[in-house]
Design an enzyme around this catalytic site. Structure first.
Site, PDB file in Angstrom:
ATOM      1  N   MET A  37      28.362  78.734  45.420  1.00  0.00           N
ATOM      2  CA  MET A  37      28.770  78.893  44.023  1.00  0.00           C
ATOM      3  C   MET A  37      27.632  78.430  43.107  1.00  0.00           C
ATOM      4  SD  MET A  37      32.843  78.257  43.919  1.00  0.00           S
ATOM      5  CE  MET A  37      32.791  76.487  43.753  1.00  0.00           C
ATOM      6  N   GLY A  43      22.065  69.997  50.258  1.00  0.00           N
ATOM      7  CA  GLY A  43      23.033  70.481  51.249  1.00  0.00           C
ATOM      8  C   GLY A  43      22.898  71.993  51.430  1.00  0.00           C
ATOM      9  N   HIS A  44      22.779  72.695  50.297  1.00  0.00           N
ATOM     10  CA  HIS A  44      22.603  74.148  50.375  1.00  0.00           C
ATOM     11  C   HIS A  44      21.257  74.498  51.025  1.00  0.00           C
ATOM     12  CE1 HIS A  44      25.334  73.873  46.734  1.00  0.00           C
ATOM     13  NE2 HIS A  44      26.009  74.692  47.503  1.00  0.00           N
ATOM     14  N   GLY A 154      28.840  74.280  54.939  1.00  0.00           N
ATOM     15  CA  GLY A 154      28.603  72.848  55.075  1.00  0.00           C
ATOM     16  C   GLY A 154      29.845  72.131  55.602  1.00  0.00           C
ATOM     17  N   GLN A 155      29.614  71.161  56.449  1.00  0.00           N
ATOM     18  CA  GLN A 155      30.701  70.319  56.987  1.00  0.00           C
ATOM     19  C   GLN A 155      31.358  69.486  55.884  1.00  0.00           C
ATOM     20  OE1 GLN A 155      32.312  70.148  59.743  1.00  0.00           O
ATOM     21  NE2 GLN A 155      33.396  68.229  59.302  1.00  0.00           N
ATOM     22  N   ASP A 157      32.801  70.434  53.318  1.00  0.00           N
ATOM     23  CA  ASP A 157      34.107  71.046  53.046  1.00  0.00           C
ATOM     24  C   ASP A 157      34.823  71.273  54.376  1.00  0.00           C
ATOM     25  OD1 ASP A 157      33.775  71.367  50.136  1.00  0.00           O
ATOM     26  OD2 ASP A 157      32.148  72.693  50.724  1.00  0.00           O
ATOM     27  N   GLN A 160      37.830  73.582  54.396  1.00  0.00           N
ATOM     28  CA  GLN A 160      37.380  74.973  54.216  1.00  0.00           C
ATOM     29  C   GLN A 160      36.894  75.547  55.550  1.00  0.00           C
ATOM     30  OE1 GLN A 160      35.119  76.547  50.701  1.00  0.00           O
ATOM     31  NE2 GLN A 160      33.351  76.228  52.007  1.00  0.00           N
ATOM     32  N   VAL A 183      24.719  66.578  54.103  1.00  0.00           N
ATOM     33  CA  VAL A 183      23.470  65.963  53.653  1.00  0.00           C
ATOM     34  C   VAL A 183      23.840  64.896  52.630  1.00  0.00           C
ATOM     35  CG1 VAL A 183      21.237  66.353  52.531  1.00  0.00           C
ATOM     36  CG2 VAL A 183      22.187  68.091  54.070  1.00  0.00           C
TER      37      VAL A 183
HETATM   38  O1  PAF Z   1      31.871  76.213  49.532  1.00  0.00           O
HETATM   39  C1  PAF Z   1      31.716  76.914  48.513  1.00  0.00           C
HETATM   40  O2  PAF Z   1      30.747  76.795  47.764  1.00  0.00           O
HETATM   41  C2  PAF Z   1      32.765  77.982  48.183  1.00  0.00           C
HETATM   42  O3  PAF Z   1      34.036  77.547  48.487  1.00  0.00           O
HETATM   43  C3  PAF Z   1      32.449  79.343  48.834  1.00  0.00           C
HETATM   44  C4  PAF Z   1      32.485  79.239  50.354  1.00  0.00           C
HETATM   45  C5  PAF Z   1      31.095  79.839  48.387  1.00  0.00           C
HETATM   46  C6  PAF Z   1      33.513  80.373  48.433  1.00  0.00           C
HETATM   47  O4  PAF Z   1      33.545  80.573  47.059  1.00  0.00           O
END
Ligand code: PAF
Length: 290
Positions: A37, A43-44, A154-155, A157, A160, A183
């Protein structure tokens, strides 16, 4: 124009355009997708690096997905830093960035959603009803648009991850989920786009989340295997920081998110709390012990 960076990496917002561009690029390579997002942090970057290691083509998506936010949540103020994000993704070696608009992802007549029953109602799903329906729907759509062989999450979440694993299994989606470790900042705070909301005081108070998890982990390492005792210690630690409001502390099975009694076969220790008006989450995976 002056001061505006021009990118050699492809940045595409249309669904037909990304499909065509990927058809040309894919060849014999594996495609890796890093759904985000935006408001990117280290982390990304670690997700992109993992994708680069495994895949010949790396696609990142940046889309603040409205369907995963409840009306009272932070959708409208969620940080949007597209230009900066694209610079980072280019430097990290991403081949293509997909930046759809909400109208493209959800045309006015769209009425299909993906509901992963059960697991979506636990942990963050219990606190944020409808959240994982939005997440599962948008991720399923991204998978259909990009058709990646691998997708990176990422772990951080953890709930998720459980929801998406179940979705991939249930719908036989031809994609392998790769889950990368959390991270952390040097002082232990888990990286999150929402950390930008924190004042200096709140930033300090937020450290209690990781402290609570470490208390749980230390007890487990010392041989405590009763989940109730780990939970009590984690909750007690969170209560030592009166400025925060605990949302949940949990000791659960990482796949089903159901509470455990005994952690010897492995466990997810997870916490969520409001620090000021910012909701933060964190977790630790306990490996199986004998
Ligand atoms: O983890 C996130 O940033 C969001 O939940 C995702 C997986 C991009 C879905 O919108």
């Amino acid at each position: 124009s002056q001061g505006v960076h021009s990118f050699s990496m492809q940045i595409l917002s249309g669904i037909p355009e990304i499909r065509t561009a990927l058809r040309d690029l894919r060849g014999d390579c594996n495609v890796g997708l890093v759904p985000t997002m935006g408001a990117l942090h280290a982390g990304h970057y670690s997700l992109v690096q993992a994708a680069r290691q495994r895949c010949g083509v790396v696609v990142a998506s940046i889309f603040v997905n409205p369907t995963q936010f409840a009306p009272n949540e932070d959708f409208s103020r969620y940080p949007r830093t597209l230009e900066e994000d694209c610079r980072i993704l280019e430097a990290e070696g991403v081949d293509m960035v997909f930046t759809p608009t909400a109208d493209m992802m959800y045309p006015p007549n769209a009425s299909t959603f993906v509901e992963v029953a059960g697991v979506s109602e636990r942990l963050d799903g219990a606190s944020r009803p409808g959240h994982f329906r939005g997440v599962a729907t948008v991720v399923a759509k991204l998978f259909h648009i990009v058709q990646p062989e691998f997708a990176f999450f990422g772990q951080k979440d953890a709930a998720q991850v459980a929801v998406l694993r179940q979705m991939v299994r249930d719908l036989n989606l031809p994609v392998e989920l790769v889950v990368c470790p959390i991270v952390r900042e040097p002082d232990g705070l888990a990286m999150s786009s929402r950390n930008r909301y924190l004042s200096a005081d709140e930033r300090r108070q937020a450290l209690v989340l990781f402290r609570a998890l470490e208390v749980g982990r230390t007890l487990a390492e010392q041989g405590e295997h009763r989940a109730a005792n780990l939970l009590q210690a984690m909750t007690g630690t969170l209560q030592q920081e009166p400025a925060i409001r605990m949302d949940y502390a949990a000791v659960v099975d990482p796949d089903t998110l159901l509470p455990l009694e005994d952690v010897r076969s492995g466990a997810l220790l997870a916490v969520a709390a409001y620090v000021g008006s910012t909701r933060l989450i964190d977790n630790i995976l306990l490996p199986p012990s004998s």
